[in-house]
Write a protein that holds these residues in place. Structure first.
Motif, PDB file in Angstrom:
ATOM      1  N   ASP A  80       0.833  -1.200   0.000  1.00 51.43           N
ATOM      2  CA  ASP A  80       0.000   0.000   0.000  1.00 51.43           C
ATOM      3  C   ASP A  80       0.866   1.247   0.000  1.00 51.43           C
ATOM      4  N   TYR A  81       1.976   1.212   0.754  1.00 47.01           N
ATOM      5  CA  TYR A  81       2.873   2.365   0.740  1.00 47.01           C
ATOM      6  C   TYR A  81       3.469   2.573  -0.654  1.00 47.01           C
ATOM      7  N   GLU A  82       3.801   1.486  -1.338  1.00 42.42           N
ATOM      8  CA  GLU A  82       4.327   1.623  -2.701  1.00 42.42           C
ATOM      9  C   GLU A  82       3.320   2.358  -3.586  1.00 42.42           C
ATOM     10  N   ARG A  83       2.045   2.005  -3.451  1.00 48.46           N
ATOM     11  CA  ARG A  83       0.986   2.686  -4.205  1.00 48.46           C
ATOM     12  C   ARG A  83       0.941   4.168  -3.855  1.00 48.46           C
ATOM     13  N   VAL A  84       0.951   4.477  -2.548  1.00 50.46           N
ATOM     14  CA  VAL A  84       0.900   5.867  -2.099  1.00 50.46           C
ATOM     15  C   VAL A  84       2.117   6.634  -2.614  1.00 50.46           C
ATOM     16  N   HIS A  85       3.268   6.008  -2.564  1.00 52.30           N
ATOM     17  CA  HIS A  85       4.492   6.655  -3.046  1.00 52.30           C
ATOM     18  C   HIS A  85       4.386   6.988  -4.536  1.00 52.30           C
ATOM     19  N   LYS A  86       3.940   6.011  -5.329  1.00 47.63           N
ATOM     20  CA  LYS A  86       3.843   6.204  -6.784  1.00 47.63           C
ATOM     21  C   LYS A  86       2.728   7.167  -7.178  1.00 47.63           C
ATOM     22  N   GLU A  87       1.553   6.977  -6.579  1.00 49.45           N
ATOM     23  CA  GLU A  87       0.367   7.708  -7.021  1.00 49.45           C
ATOM     24  C   GLU A  87       0.159   9.052  -6.321  1.00 49.45           C
ATOM     25  N   ILE A  88       0.745   9.225  -5.157  1.00 48.76           N
ATOM     26  CA  ILE A  88       0.486  10.452  -4.397  1.00 48.76           C
ATOM     27  C   ILE A  88       1.782  11.230  -4.134  1.00 48.76           C
ATOM     28  N   LEU A  89       2.682  10.667  -3.357  1.00 54.90           N
ATOM     29  CA  LEU A  89       3.858  11.413  -2.907  1.00 54.90           C
ATOM     30  C   LEU A  89       4.720  11.916  -4.059  1.00 54.90           C
ATOM     31  N   SER A  90       5.000  11.052  -5.004  1.00 57.48           N
ATOM     32  CA  SER A  90       5.881  11.450  -6.109  1.00 57.48           C
ATOM     33  C   SER A  90       5.210  12.447  -7.052  1.00 57.48           C
ATOM     34  N   ARG A  91       3.902  12.617  -6.936  1.00 54.12           N
ATOM     35  CA  ARG A  91       3.170  13.557  -7.793  1.00 54.12           C
ATOM     36  C   ARG A  91       2.837  14.876  -7.087  1.00 54.12           C
ATOM     37  N   LEU A  92       3.219  15.005  -5.824  1.00 53.47           N
ATOM     38  CA  LEU A  92       2.959  16.252  -5.116  1.00 53.47           C
ATOM     39  C   LEU A  92       3.766  17.371  -5.759  1.00 53.47           C
ATOM     40  N   PRO A  93       3.196  18.565  -5.865  1.00 56.72           N
ATOM     41  CA  PRO A  93       3.876  19.673  -6.542  1.00 56.72           C
ATOM     42  C   PRO A  93       5.189  20.059  -5.864  1.00 56.72           C
ATOM     43  N   GLY A  94       6.243  20.202  -6.671  1.00 55.75           N
ATOM     44  CA  GLY A  94       7.513  20.721  -6.195  1.00 55.75           C
ATOM     45  C   GLY A  94       8.408  19.753  -5.460  1.00 55.75           C
ATOM     46  N   VAL A  95       8.055  18.462  -5.408  1.00 58.03           N
ATOM     47  CA  VAL A  95       8.846  17.494  -4.639  1.00 58.03           C
ATOM     48  C   VAL A  95      10.177  17.223  -5.332  1.00 58.03           C
ATOM     49  N   LEU A  96      11.246  17.361  -4.572  1.00 57.65           N
ATOM     50  CA  LEU A  96      12.585  17.050  -5.050  1.00 57.65           C
ATOM     51  C   LEU A  96      13.038  15.688  -4.528  1.00 57.65           C
ATOM     52  N   ARG A  97      12.808  15.436  -3.204  1.00 58.84           N
ATOM     53  CA  ARG A  97      13.292  14.210  -2.589  1.00 58.84           C
ATOM     54  C   ARG A  97      12.280  13.710  -1.562  1.00 58.84           C
ATOM     55  N   ILE A  98      12.131  12.382  -1.498  1.00 61.62           N
ATOM     56  CA  ILE A  98      11.243  11.719  -0.541  1.00 61.62           C
ATOM     57  C   ILE A  98      12.079  10.730   0.261  1.00 61.62           C
ATOM     58  N   ASN A  99      12.008  10.820   1.590  1.00 63.37           N
ATOM     59  CA  ASN A  99      12.751   9.910   2.454  1.00 63.37           C
ATOM     60  C   ASN A  99      11.744   9.340   3.443  1.00 63.37           C
ATOM     61  N   SER A 100      11.584   8.011   3.467  1.00 67.19           N
ATOM     62  CA  SER A 100      10.530   7.387   4.266  1.00 67.19           C
ATOM     63  C   SER A 100      11.076   6.385   5.270  1.00 67.19           C
ATOM     64  N   SER A 101      10.391   6.267   6.397  1.00 66.30           N
ATOM     65  CA  SER A 101      10.735   5.285   7.424  1.00 66.30           C
ATOM     66  C   SER A 101       9.450   4.675   7.963  1.00 66.30           C
ATOM     67  N   PHE A 102       9.415   3.332   8.079  1.00 65.65           N
ATOM     68  CA  PHE A 102       8.284   2.650   8.681  1.00 65.65           C
ATOM     69  C   PHE A 102       8.480   2.630  10.198  1.00 65.65           C
ATOM     70  N   ALA A 103       7.432   2.961  10.942  1.00 69.64           N
ATOM     71  CA  ALA A 103       7.478   2.887  12.402  1.00 69.64           C
ATOM     72  C   ALA A 103       7.376   1.428  12.819  1.00 69.64           C
ATOM     73  N   ILE A 104       8.159   1.043  13.816  1.00 69.58           N
ATOM     74  CA  ILE A 104       8.119  -0.338  14.324  1.00 69.58           C
ATOM     75  C   ILE A 104       6.946  -0.515  15.264  1.00 69.58           C
ATOM     76  N   ARG A 105       6.796   0.433  16.210  1.00 73.45           N
ATOM     77  CA  ARG A 105       5.654   0.408  17.133  1.00 73.45           C
ATOM     78  C   ARG A 105       5.514   1.769  17.770  1.00 73.45           C
ATOM     79  N   SER A 106       4.344   2.012  18.318  1.00 77.24           N
ATOM     80  CA  SER A 106       4.086   3.270  19.010  1.00 77.24           C
ATOM     81  C   SER A 106       4.487   3.139  20.472  1.00 77.24           C
ATOM     82  N   VAL A 107       5.164   4.145  20.991  1.00 80.93           N
ATOM     83  CA  VAL A 107       5.538   4.157  22.395  1.00 80.93           C
ATOM     84  C   VAL A 107       4.530   4.956  23.193  1.00 80.93           C
ATOM     85  N   LEU A 108       3.945   5.961  22.568  1.00 87.69           N
ATOM     86  CA  LEU A 108       2.997   6.846  23.250  1.00 87.69           C
ATOM     87  C   LEU A 108       1.696   6.894  22.507  1.00 87.69           C
TER      88      LEU A 108
END
Length: 146
Positions: A118-146
């Motif tokens: 699903d993230y791959e879809r979001v990256h291709k269809e949404i993030l990479s098409r946002l206006p003015g984007v030069l670079r995208i750096n992503s990290s998956f959260a392992i778990r929530s602490v708070l």
């Protein structure tokens, strides 16, 4: 924006603890009449101090979602580029939070996705098409602490 007094801060604190409490319960907690309390809350909402109410979900619904933190760098930081980027971000419910940042990246986004596919879809269809984007750096959260 207007200055917050002691009562405004007490209202905000109480609503952060329980946004669904009745106006009468809130009024009692902050020491106001019900009508005065309701008026204060409406003023805080009108002035966008209180921007909305939300539900924090735990259990199976939250367990199905994967949180991804995305750092975005833009090509330029002109007012037009920032405005177009922000307007487009608001159209996508997968993007749960968006912050304009200082430092190396221009924006920090918090996404909720069903998984890596699903993230791959979001990256291709949404993030990479946002206006003015030069670079995208992503990290998956392992778990929530708070």
């Amino acid at each position: 924006m207007h200055d917050l007094d002691r009562i405004d801060r007490a209202i905000i604190r109480a609503l952060r603890q329980d946004g669904r409490q009745t106006n009468s319960a809130l009024a009692e907690k902050v020491g106001l009449s019900q009508s005065a309390c309701l008026r204060r809350v409406q003023i805080l909402e009108d002035r966008k101090v209180i921007r909305g109410y939300t539900a924090l979900v735990s259990g199976p619904a939250a367990a199905d979602a994967h949180v991804v933190i995305v750092r975005i760098s833009l090509e330029r930081q002109t007012e037009d580029v920032l405005n177009r980027f922000e307007a487009e971000v608001l159209k996508h419910p997968e993007i749960r939070e968006c912050y304009l940042m200082t430092g190396e990246e221009d924006y920090l986004l918090r996404l909720e996705v069903a998984g890596a596919g699903d993230y791959e879809r979001v990256h291709k269809e949404i993030l990479s098409r946002l206006p003015g984007v030069l670079r995208i750096n992503s990290s998956f959260a392992i778990r929530s602490v708070l």
